[in-house]
Design a protein around this motif. Structure first.
Motif, PDB file in Angstrom:
ATOM      1  N   PRO A 108       0.823  -1.215   0.000  1.00  0.00           N
ATOM      2  CA  PRO A 108       0.000   0.000   0.000  1.00  0.00           C
ATOM      3  C   PRO A 108       0.858   1.267   0.000  1.00  0.00           C
ATOM      4  O   PRO A 108       0.464   2.293  -0.536  1.00  0.00           O
ATOM      5  N   ARG A 109       2.054   1.203   0.589  1.00  0.00           N
ATOM      6  CA  ARG A 109       2.947   2.377   0.583  1.00  0.00           C
ATOM      7  C   ARG A 109       3.368   2.743  -0.839  1.00  0.00           C
ATOM      8  O   ARG A 109       3.458   3.910  -1.184  1.00  0.00           O
ATOM      9  N   ARG A 110       3.626   1.736  -1.651  1.00  0.00           N
ATOM     10  CA  ARG A 110       4.051   1.999  -3.036  1.00  0.00           C
ATOM     11  C   ARG A 110       2.883   2.475  -3.895  1.00  0.00           C
ATOM     12  O   ARG A 110       3.082   3.104  -4.912  1.00  0.00           O
ATOM     13  N   PHE A 111       1.671   2.172  -3.483  1.00  0.00           N
ATOM     14  CA  PHE A 111       0.470   2.580  -4.210  1.00  0.00           C
ATOM     15  C   PHE A 111       0.009   3.969  -3.770  1.00  0.00           C
ATOM     16  O   PHE A 111      -0.481   4.758  -4.576  1.00  0.00           O
ATOM     17  N   ALA A 112       0.161   4.275  -2.471  1.00  0.00           N
ATOM     18  CA  ALA A 112      -0.427   5.478  -1.882  1.00  0.00           C
ATOM     19  C   ALA A 112       0.172   6.783  -2.397  1.00  0.00           C
ATOM     20  O   ALA A 112      -0.572   7.707  -2.740  1.00  0.00           O
ATOM     21  N   ALA A 113       1.496   6.902  -2.432  1.00  0.00           N
ATOM     22  CA  ALA A 113       2.116   8.177  -2.819  1.00  0.00           C
ATOM     23  C   ALA A 113       1.786   8.575  -4.263  1.00  0.00           C
ATOM     24  O   ALA A 113       1.359   9.710  -4.503  1.00  0.00           O
ATOM     25  N   ARG A 122       1.594   9.669   5.198  1.00  0.00           N
ATOM     26  CA  ARG A 122       1.528   8.835   6.402  1.00  0.00           C
ATOM     27  C   ARG A 122       0.501   7.754   6.137  1.00  0.00           C
ATOM     28  O   ARG A 122      -0.550   8.026   5.568  1.00  0.00           O
ATOM     29  N   LEU A 123       0.820   6.531   6.583  1.00  0.00           N
ATOM     30  CA  LEU A 123      -0.052   5.403   6.291  1.00  0.00           C
ATOM     31  C   LEU A 123      -0.148   4.499   7.508  1.00  0.00           C
ATOM     32  O   LEU A 123       0.844   4.273   8.192  1.00  0.00           O
ATOM     33  N   ALA A 177      -4.392  18.955   2.842  1.00  0.00           N
ATOM     34  CA  ALA A 177      -4.350  17.567   3.302  1.00  0.00           C
ATOM     35  C   ALA A 177      -5.311  16.740   2.460  1.00  0.00           C
ATOM     36  O   ALA A 177      -6.409  17.187   2.132  1.00  0.00           O
ATOM     37  N   ILE A 178      -4.878  15.541   2.118  1.00  0.00           N
ATOM     38  CA  ILE A 178      -5.719  14.589   1.400  1.00  0.00           C
ATOM     39  C   ILE A 178      -5.733  13.301   2.215  1.00  0.00           C
ATOM     40  O   ILE A 178      -4.675  12.783   2.564  1.00  0.00           O
ATOM     41  N   ALA A 179      -6.921  12.817   2.543  1.00  0.00           N
ATOM     42  CA  ALA A 179      -7.065  11.548   3.253  1.00  0.00           C
ATOM     43  C   ALA A 179      -7.673  10.526   2.302  1.00  0.00           C
ATOM     44  O   ALA A 179      -8.636  10.823   1.590  1.00  0.00           O
ATOM     45  N   LEU A 180      -7.091   9.338   2.286  1.00  0.00           N
ATOM     46  CA  LEU A 180      -7.534   8.266   1.401  1.00  0.00           C
ATOM     47  C   LEU A 180      -7.729   6.996   2.216  1.00  0.00           C
ATOM     48  O   LEU A 180      -6.926   6.698   3.098  1.00  0.00           O
ATOM     49  N   ARG A 181      -8.768   6.265   1.921  1.00  0.00           N
ATOM     50  CA  ARG A 181      -8.911   4.907   2.464  1.00  0.00           C
ATOM     51  C   ARG A 181      -8.717   3.965   1.295  1.00  0.00           C
ATOM     52  O   ARG A 181      -9.418   4.069   0.273  1.00  0.00           O
ATOM     53  N   LEU A 182      -7.756   3.083   1.432  1.00  0.00           N
ATOM     54  CA  LEU A 182      -7.464   2.099   0.394  1.00  0.00           C
ATOM     55  C   LEU A 182      -7.913   0.726   0.879  1.00  0.00           C
ATOM     56  O   LEU A 182      -7.721   0.384   2.047  1.00  0.00           O
ATOM     57  N   GLY A 228      -8.399  -8.199  -5.702  1.00  0.00           N
ATOM     58  CA  GLY A 228      -6.972  -8.491  -5.759  1.00  0.00           C
ATOM     59  C   GLY A 228      -6.067  -7.302  -6.000  1.00  0.00           C
ATOM     60  O   GLY A 228      -4.876  -7.486  -6.249  1.00  0.00           O
ATOM     61  N   ARG A 229      -6.603  -6.077  -5.923  1.00  0.00           N
ATOM     62  CA  ARG A 229      -5.731  -4.901  -6.092  1.00  0.00           C
ATOM     63  C   ARG A 229      -6.234  -3.768  -5.213  1.00  0.00           C
ATOM     64  O   ARG A 229      -7.400  -3.729  -4.830  1.00  0.00           O
ATOM     65  N   TRP A 230      -5.333  -2.857  -4.904  1.00  0.00           N
ATOM     66  CA  TRP A 230      -5.709  -1.710  -4.082  1.00  0.00           C
ATOM     67  C   TRP A 230      -6.593  -0.760  -4.863  1.00  0.00           C
ATOM     68  O   TRP A 230      -6.362  -0.514  -6.039  1.00  0.00           O
TER      69      TRP A 230
END
Length: 119
Positions: free
Chosen positions: A13-18, A76-77, A99-104, A109-111
């Motif tokens: 998720p860290r590699r997907f989030a940014a 931040r995750l 600020a942007i807040a996301l729920r993943l 099978g994918r984020w």
């Protein structure tokens, strides 16, 4: 049909989030079309992006010509449960920081981004 990827095959998720936070910021600044994020978002979040595209663009027409790309300055995750990640990103729009807040969540099978909030 093909089987969904196993947990070890799903991107961190860290590699997907940014990159997703960067893409969301670019849509909100009006420098990227929302459809480019269709694979990374639910239909509800995509609709929200379409309605708010360009919302953070400078209102001053002289500043709007140059339209600087926003820059994600921090991410931040936390992972409150398996297959769920909550993300807060700070974005520098050139005019101010937002600020942007996301729920993943892992969907098929994918984020995917299932909730988006912009402060």
């Amino acid at each position: 049909g093909a089987a969904a990827p196993g947990p070890s095959m799903i991107l961190s998720p860290r590699r997907f989030a940014a990159p997703l936070a960067q893409g969301v910021a670019e849509v909100l600044m009006g420098v990227r079309p929302p459809q480019q994020l269709a694979q990374a978002t639910t239909l509800d979040v995509l609709g929200q992006l379409e309605r708010n595209a360009g919302r953070l663009a400078p209102r001053d027409p002289a500043r709007n010509k140059a339209r600087p790309r926003p820059r994600v300055s921090s991410v931040r995750l936390c992972e409150p449960a398996a297959g769920v990640a909550e993300v807060c990103a700070v974005v520098d729009t050139g005019v101010r920081r937002r600020a942007i807040a996301l729920r993943l969540e892992v969907v098929d099978g994918r984020w995917q981004c299932t909730v988006l909030r912009v402060g």
